[in-house]
Motif scaffolding. Structure first.
Motif, PDB file in Angstrom:
ATOM      1  N   PHE A  38      -2.482  -0.514  -2.892  1.00 30.77           N
ATOM      2  CA  PHE A  38      -3.870  -0.661  -3.338  1.00 30.77           C
ATOM      3  C   PHE A  38      -4.362   0.635  -3.976  1.00 30.77           C
ATOM      4  N   LEU A  39      -4.100   1.764  -3.317  1.00 30.90           N
ATOM      5  CA  LEU A  39      -4.566   3.039  -3.857  1.00 30.90           C
ATOM      6  C   LEU A  39      -3.908   3.355  -5.188  1.00 30.90           C
ATOM      7  N   ASN A  40      -2.645   3.037  -5.331  1.00 27.49           N
ATOM      8  CA  ASN A  40      -1.935   3.303  -6.588  1.00 27.49           C
ATOM      9  C   ASN A  40      -2.494   2.474  -7.734  1.00 27.49           C
ATOM     10  N   GLN A 100      -1.795  10.235 -15.624  1.00 27.11           N
ATOM     11  CA  GLN A 100      -2.278  11.116 -14.582  1.00 27.11           C
ATOM     12  C   GLN A 100      -2.915  10.289 -13.473  1.00 27.11           C
ATOM     13  N   PRO A 101      -2.114   9.683 -12.606  1.00 31.06           N
ATOM     14  CA  PRO A 101      -2.682   8.869 -11.539  1.00 31.06           C
ATOM     15  C   PRO A 101      -3.566   9.696 -10.618  1.00 31.06           C
ATOM     16  N   ILE A 102      -4.538   9.033 -10.002  1.00 32.89           N
ATOM     17  CA  ILE A 102      -5.452   9.723  -9.103  1.00 32.89           C
ATOM     18  C   ILE A 102      -4.667  10.284  -7.920  1.00 32.89           C
ATOM     19  N   MET A 103      -4.948  11.530  -7.566  1.00 32.17           N
ATOM     20  CA  MET A 103      -4.258  12.153  -6.443  1.00 32.17           C
ATOM     21  C   MET A 103      -5.051  11.876  -5.162  1.00 32.17           C
ATOM     22  N   SER A 105       2.440  -1.104   9.862  1.00 35.80           N
ATOM     23  CA  SER A 105       3.056  -1.937   8.832  1.00 35.80           C
ATOM     24  C   SER A 105       2.156  -2.144   7.620  1.00 35.80           C
ATOM     25  N   LYS A 106       0.849  -1.845   7.757  1.00 44.11           N
ATOM     26  CA  LYS A 106      -0.090  -2.019   6.644  1.00 44.11           C
ATOM     27  C   LYS A 106      -0.096  -0.813   5.709  1.00 44.11           C
ATOM     28  N   GLN A 107       0.628   0.243   6.054  1.00 38.66           N
ATOM     29  CA  GLN A 107       0.607   1.460   5.243  1.00 38.66           C
ATOM     30  C   GLN A 107       1.040   1.195   3.808  1.00 38.66           C
ATOM     31  N   HIS A 108       2.121   0.450   3.620  1.00 35.65           N
ATOM     32  CA  HIS A 108       2.611   0.197   2.259  1.00 35.65           C
ATOM     33  C   HIS A 108       1.608  -0.622   1.453  1.00 35.65           C
ATOM     34  N   LEU A 109       0.956  -1.579   2.099  1.00 35.09           N
ATOM     35  CA  LEU A 109      -0.068  -2.382   1.424  1.00 35.09           C
ATOM     36  C   LEU A 109      -1.201  -1.494   0.945  1.00 35.09           C
ATOM     37  N   LEU A 110      -1.655  -0.584   1.808  1.00 36.94           N
ATOM     38  CA  LEU A 110      -2.762   0.305   1.449  1.00 36.94           C
ATOM     39  C   LEU A 110      -2.356   1.285   0.355  1.00 36.94           C
ATOM     40  N   GLU A 111      -1.113   1.763   0.412  1.00 33.30           N
ATOM     41  CA  GLU A 111      -0.632   2.665  -0.635  1.00 33.30           C
ATOM     42  C   GLU A 111      -0.570   1.948  -1.979  1.00 33.30           C
ATOM     43  N   GLY A 138      -7.258  -6.007   2.631  1.00 34.56           N
ATOM     44  CA  GLY A 138      -6.155  -6.402   1.771  1.00 34.56           C
ATOM     45  C   GLY A 138      -6.246  -5.815   0.368  1.00 34.56           C
ATOM     46  N   GLU A 139      -5.181  -6.050  -0.397  1.00 34.43           N
ATOM     47  CA  GLU A 139      -5.115  -5.520  -1.767  1.00 34.43           C
ATOM     48  C   GLU A 139      -6.116  -6.180  -2.683  1.00 34.43           C
TER      49      GLU A 139
END
Length: 205
Positions: free
Chosen positions: A147-149, A55-58, A139-145, A196-197
């Motif tokens: 990190f959140l995941n 159950q990953p954090i939403m 371009s940093k969106q994927h990096l931040l996603e 950063g991550e």
């Protein structure tokens, strides 16, 4: 005179079987408490594993570019900088060049968009406003996603409240426990604002 109850109690305590019963009850209570505590620890550990893997954090973060503040020609900004300000569009400017609507004046030559000045390749910067501006690059969106995941349960209180890319960058660039070692020393005393991550490398002891 000594009360009769006290005398009887002393006589009972002198008998070995009474002491044996008291000792036995104490031992049973200790063993029961230990097992309950162990069960509680196992249950909490299993709950964390379920939350992490099943159950990953939403997270609520939105990375849309057309939010209401842009449509109304108003900007949120990083607010606290004495010399520099970053607005939610990614522009960084001197405080004197901030417009009344909260946006940086893009017609001033010194205003920059998505500037990473003072930032290292690992995503850590020496100036907070540059950290936010650089973090706002699309371009940093994927990096931040990513990190959140991968963010630990411990980060829920810090990041669950943010709702968009700008708020995430504001929160991510602030110094936190990730920025320090030994609770009182910056991992990197110069580049201490990180989007950063990963946190900065630990300094040698």
């Amino acid at each position: 005179m000594v009360p009769c109850g006290a005398v009887l109690w002393r006589r009972l305590l002198r008998k070995r079987w009474v002491l044996g019963v008291v000792f036995g009850l104490s031992l049973v209570y200790f063993i029961t408490s230990t097992f309950k505590q162990e069960e509680r620890m196992v249950r909490d550990r299993n709950l964390l594993q379920v939350q992490e893997h099943e159950q990953p954090i939403m997270w609520k973060v939105k990375f849309s570019s057309g939010n209401s503040s842009q449509l109304s020609n108003q900007c949120r900004n990083s607010v606290q900088g004495k010399l520099l300000i970053t607005d939610e569009l990614g522009y960084i400017c001197e405080r004197k060049d901030l417009l009344v609507n909260g946006c940086c004046n893009v017609n001033v030559p010194s205003t920059k968009l998505y500037s990473c000045d003072s930032c290292l390749p690992n995503g850590c910067c020496s100036i907070y406003e540059f950290c936010v501006s650089c973090c706002l690059q699309p371009s940093k969106q994927h990096l931040l996603e990513r990190f959140l995941n991968r963010a630990a349960i411990a980060f829920q209180n810090l990041f669950m409240a943010v709702e968009d890319h700008f708020e995430l960058c504001l929160a991510k660039c602030r110094t936190s426990s990730q920025s320090v070692q030994h609770e009182n020393t910056y991992r990197d005393p110069i580049a201490k604002y990180c989007y950063g991550e990963y946190p900065p490398e630990l300094l040698p002891v």
